[in-house]
Scaffold this active site. Structure first.
Site, PDB file in Angstrom:
ATOM      1  N   LEU A 292      42.072  45.349  36.612  1.00 24.84           N
ATOM      2  CA  LEU A 292      42.201  44.998  38.029  1.00 24.84           C
ATOM      3  C   LEU A 292      42.467  43.515  38.228  1.00 24.84           C
ATOM      4  O   LEU A 292      43.044  43.114  39.235  1.00 24.84           O
ATOM      5  CB  LEU A 292      40.926  45.389  38.792  1.00 24.84           C
ATOM      6  CG  LEU A 292      40.623  46.882  38.878  1.00 24.84           C
ATOM      7  CD1 LEU A 292      39.251  47.114  39.501  1.00 24.84           C
ATOM      8  CD2 LEU A 292      41.695  47.609  39.689  1.00 24.84           C
TER       9      LEU A 292
ATOM     10  N   ASP B 126      30.814  30.764  46.200  1.00 26.98           N
ATOM     11  CA  ASP B 126      32.194  30.862  45.706  1.00 26.98           C
ATOM     12  C   ASP B 126      33.067  31.681  46.659  1.00 26.98           C
ATOM     13  O   ASP B 126      33.774  32.592  46.240  1.00 26.98           O
ATOM     14  CB  ASP B 126      32.196  31.480  44.301  1.00 26.98           C
ATOM     15  CG  ASP B 126      33.491  31.199  43.544  1.00 26.98           C
ATOM     16  OD1 ASP B 126      34.247  30.299  43.973  1.00 26.98           O
ATOM     17  OD2 ASP B 126      33.754  31.883  42.543  1.00 26.98           O
TER      18      ASP B 126
END
Length: 393
Positions: A74, A190
């Site tokens: 992915l 993040d």
């Protein structure tokens, strides 16, 4: 604790401690979970989806390396590689993130323990967690598979993402960050397009947030590539707070709206190329100092300059004016929302509560937007037979 109806969810820890797949009680009552869901003020669809996920999760049991079959890769980044996998015992499709770490067993076990708080993170705006375990030098984190991928992948196909879509994304990110902060005292650390995942049902969810301090420390060297989303105060080494997440959250929609990482800011000529017309406002003006010759490694789009070195980028974020959306292309509400997120002084920057009642968010919340339809047509996904509008965002 005696079992009550409905059937409790089983989150069973591994006996040897190498795969800690459950909570400390080894058994979480579905009724208690449902009570927690009620506290979240979910609509009926969101509640049903979360309950369906938790019901599926109880079929999983202990996670072991041999039980997974790789389907496809992915993506890679943030220190690991993510695969779409089939969990053979349950038949569930998951996303499995593999992080290779050369660490001592005590540190590894601490990371696995710290990751267990993810079992408690149940929200429509947070990617579902199946468990974490260690095998052959790698930590595996198994999550809900989001078939639309991450927004950085969507952006590459879309070129630019429309303001109405970014309104729905902003609502989901604010609600996700608020949930992590209020319910779990967690900061994300993040926020960026690659950590915002979407699916063909129109759901928008955060992933890769900093629940494990030990994992963050162990992966410190691999975070260089994502520092371009860090706030000025993080580069200056001052105290980190949720306000730093707000900066990253403000930078992300600017990138997705203009189609490239917005530091350094595009000049008038580049904006004209992007939007096919003359663009007004501060973003089109010449920066106060000559633009640095490079661009960040994470940039894509029309910017053909050589990559900007990390120290150049750090200097630019700390010393230059923050990015802005060009006016004449985007609404005043959207521009103001971004500006309030990208104030350099964290004490003056808007907080989550202020952003939730901002005019841009209120307007976006009221708008009927077929997020699932837009996503599926943009990236070539088949839409589910019962499409939803904005997934209750």
């Amino acid at each position: 604790m005696p079992k009550k109806k409905p059937t409790p969810i089983q989150l069973n820890p591994a006996p040897d401690g190498s795969a800690v797949n459950g909570t400390s009680s080894a058994e979480t009552n579905l009724e208690a979970l449902q009570k927690k869901l009620e506290e979240l003020e979910l609509d009926e669809q969101q509640r049903k989806r979360l309950e369906a996920f938790l019901t599926q999760k109880q079929k999983v049991g202990e996670l072991k390396d041999d039980d997974f079959e790789k389907i496809s890769e992915l993506g890679a980044g943030n220190g690991g590689v993510v695969f779409k996998v089939s969990h053979k015992p349950s038949g569930l499709v998951m996303a499995r993130k593999l992080i290779h770490l050369e660490i001592k067993p005590a540190i590894r076990n601490q990371i696995i323990r710290e990751l267990q708080v993810l079992h408690e993170c149940n929200s429509p705006y947070i990617v579902g967690f199946y468990g974490a375990f260690y095998s052959d030098g790698e930590i595996s984190i198994c999550m809900e598979h989001m078939d639309g991928g991450s927004l950085d992948q969507v952006l590459k196909k879309a070129g630019r993402i429309p303001e109405q879509i970014l309104g729905k994304v902003s609502i989901a990110v604010i609600k996700g960050l608020t949930y992590l902060r209020e319910k779990h005292k967690i900061m994300h650390r993040d926020v960026q397009p690659s950590n915002i995942l979407v699916n063909s049902r129109g759901e928008i969810k955060l992933c890769d947030f900093g629940v494990s301090g030990q994992l963050i420390d162990s992966m410190a060297n691999s975070f260089v590539g994502t520092r371009s989303y860090m706030s000025p105060e993080r580069f200056q080494g001052t105290h980190y707070s949720v306000q730093s997440d707000i900066w990253s959250m403000g930078l992300s929609p600017v990138e997705m709206a203009v189609g490239r990482y917005p530091i350094p800011s595009p000049d008038a000529k580049e904006l004209e190329l992007m939007f096919g017309c003359q663009v007004e406002g501060d973003a089109a003006e010449t920066p106060p100092r000559p633009r640095t010759p490079g661009r960040p490694l994470s940039s894509y789009g029309m910017d053909s300059r050589p990559p900007m070195a990390i120290f150049e980028l750090l200097d630019y974020i700390v010393n230059e004016p923050p990015p802005k959306l060009p006016s004449g292309v985007f609404s005043l509400e959207f521009q103001d929302f971004v500006n309030k997120c990208l104030i350099k002084n964290p004490a003056e920057r808007a907080d989550l509560k202020q952003l939730m009642v901002h005019a841009f968010i209120k307007r976006s919340d009221a708008e009927e937007v077929d997020f699932a339809g837009w996503l599926c047509s943009t990236i070539g996904l088949n839409q589910p037979s019962t499409p939803t509008h904005a997934a209750g965002v």
